[in-house]
Motif scaffolding. Structure first.
Motif, PDB file in Angstrom:
ATOM      1  N   PHE A 103     -21.580  42.074  59.507  1.00  0.00           N
ATOM      2  CA  PHE A 103     -21.794  40.983  58.549  1.00  0.00           C
ATOM      3  C   PHE A 103     -22.881  41.332  57.530  1.00  0.00           C
ATOM      4  N   ALA A 104     -23.176  42.605  57.387  1.00  0.00           N
ATOM      5  CA  ALA A 104     -24.278  43.040  56.529  1.00  0.00           C
ATOM      6  C   ALA A 104     -24.096  42.604  55.084  1.00  0.00           C
ATOM      7  N   ASP A 105     -22.860  42.578  54.605  1.00  0.00           N
ATOM      8  CA  ASP A 105     -22.612  42.289  53.192  1.00  0.00           C
ATOM      9  C   ASP A 105     -22.123  40.862  52.953  1.00  0.00           C
ATOM     10  N   VAL A 106     -22.313  40.015  53.955  1.00  0.00           N
ATOM     11  CA  VAL A 106     -21.927  38.599  53.846  1.00  0.00           C
ATOM     12  C   VAL A 106     -23.087  37.809  53.229  1.00  0.00           C
ATOM     13  N   TRP A 107     -22.752  36.748  52.501  1.00  0.00           N
ATOM     14  CA  TRP A 107     -23.767  35.877  51.905  1.00  0.00           C
ATOM     15  C   TRP A 107     -24.231  34.838  52.920  1.00  0.00           C
ATOM     16  N   PRO A 108     -25.485  34.399  52.861  1.00  0.00           N
ATOM     17  CA  PRO A 108     -26.001  33.411  53.816  1.00  0.00           C
ATOM     18  C   PRO A 108     -25.140  32.155  53.932  1.00  0.00           C
ATOM     19  N   ALA A 109     -24.558  31.678  52.821  1.00  0.00           N
ATOM     20  CA  ALA A 109     -23.748  30.451  52.856  1.00  0.00           C
ATOM     21  C   ALA A 109     -22.507  30.611  53.720  1.00  0.00           C
ATOM     22  N   GLN A 110     -22.111  31.849  54.007  1.00  0.00           N
ATOM     23  CA  GLN A 110     -20.917  32.103  54.814  1.00  0.00           C
ATOM     24  C   GLN A 110     -21.215  32.205  56.304  1.00  0.00           C
ATOM     25  N   LEU A 111     -22.479  32.101  56.678  1.00  0.00           N
ATOM     26  CA  LEU A 111     -22.882  32.262  58.071  1.00  0.00           C
ATOM     27  C   LEU A 111     -22.944  30.920  58.796  1.00  0.00           C
ATOM     28  N   SER A 112     -22.624  30.939  60.083  1.00  0.00           N
ATOM     29  CA  SER A 112     -22.868  29.775  60.939  1.00  0.00           C
ATOM     30  C   SER A 112     -24.368  29.656  61.179  1.00  0.00           C
ATOM     31  N   GLY A 113     -24.793  28.526  61.749  1.00  0.00           N
ATOM     32  CA  GLY A 113     -26.215  28.342  62.030  1.00  0.00           C
ATOM     33  C   GLY A 113     -26.770  29.411  62.947  1.00  0.00           C
ATOM     34  N   GLY A 114     -26.004  29.754  63.986  1.00  0.00           N
ATOM     35  CA  GLY A 114     -26.453  30.778  64.923  1.00  0.00           C
ATOM     36  C   GLY A 114     -26.543  32.147  64.281  1.00  0.00           C
ATOM     37  N   MET A 115     -25.566  32.479  63.434  1.00  0.00           N
ATOM     38  CA  MET A 115     -25.577  33.775  62.762  1.00  0.00           C
ATOM     39  C   MET A 115     -26.728  33.850  61.758  1.00  0.00           C
TER      40      MET A 115
END
Length: 254
Positions: free
Chosen positions: A130-142
């Protein structure tokens, strides 16, 4: 694992100016934490737990007393002390990798070394994919895993945790408790955790420090003394939990 003292809080008193008067927060607090030890701070809301963490991080200075980490007096922030907040506080315009890279970039590490540290840190918390994912795309835990990676990337000797799991659902919280314990065991850092969850404190910590209402004093220090992984249904665990809850009940308004 525990050897020399990593953290020494010596007769610390803290107050803040409010409405033209001093508002006392901490009152003559003294506490030592051994290198590689995991200590949890628990107490009523507003009792000064976060103030104590900020002093350890070097974000504030005490009115009286001193804070030492690794034998050095704390006078400001330092990469050897990493702080994780309740909110992940990820920068929305940076990817996960970009957020974790903030520390190495601020220290001026060469790009290749910085990338290696970031990749290693993301691997540690299970976010390599998930290195290139944006913060808005993450779950709370991630998102909280990303915040942990950002804290661990500089290989701190002391990890300061200000209720980092407080806003997560029960299943995610349990999973990240196990993850935090694994990271602590594998990396050998000293950990100081603020939590309002007595069971969480007992699951993770070697000692639980119970603070009184503001201005906070240390009411009691409880040695947990249970093997990991800790069974929350065991009689010894339940007895410790009930003892701490009894102390906290004494602070509840009549």
């Amino acid at each position: 694992m525990v050897g020399a003292q990593a953290v020494d809080i010596v007769h610390v008193t803290q107050a803040f100016r409010s409405g033209g008067r001093d508002l006392p927060v901490l009152d003559d607090v003294t506490l030592s934490v051994g290198a590689g030890e995991f200590v949890a701070l628990i107490g009523p809301s507003g009792s000064g737990k976060s103030t104590l963490i900020r002093l350890l991080a070097g974000l504030d200075r005490p009115l009286f007393g001193a804070v030492h980490v690794g034998g050095e007096r704390v006078s400001g922030p330092h990469p050897s002390r990493a702080l994780v907040f309740q909110d992940p506080t990820l920068l929305p315009w940076r990817t996960v990798r970009g957020n974790v890279a903030i520390g190495p970039q601020a220290r001026g590490l060469p790009a290749r070394d910085a990338r290696h540290r970031v990749d290693e840190s993301l691997e540690l918390v299970g976010l390599a994919d998930f290195a290139d994912v944006w913060p808005a795309q993450l779950s709370g835990g991630m998102a909280q895993r990303a915040a942990l990676a950002r804290a661990l990337v500089n290989d701190p000797s002391v990890l300061l945790l200000d209720e980092p799991l407080g806003k997560l659902d029960a299943l995610t919280r349990r999973s990240l408790q196990q993850e935090l314990h694994r990271l602590w065991r594998n990396r050998g850092f000293t950990a100081v955790l603020i939590t309002h969850d007595v069971s969480e404190a007992l699951v993770l910590a070697d000692r639980v420090v119970v603070l009184s209402p503001r201005p906070a004093r240390i009411q009691e220090v409880i040695e947990v003394g249970l093997d990991h992984p800790r069974d929350q249904s065991a009689g010894a665990f339940i007895a410790l939990r009930e003892h701490i809850l009894g102390l906290l009940d004494e602070f509840a308004p009549a």
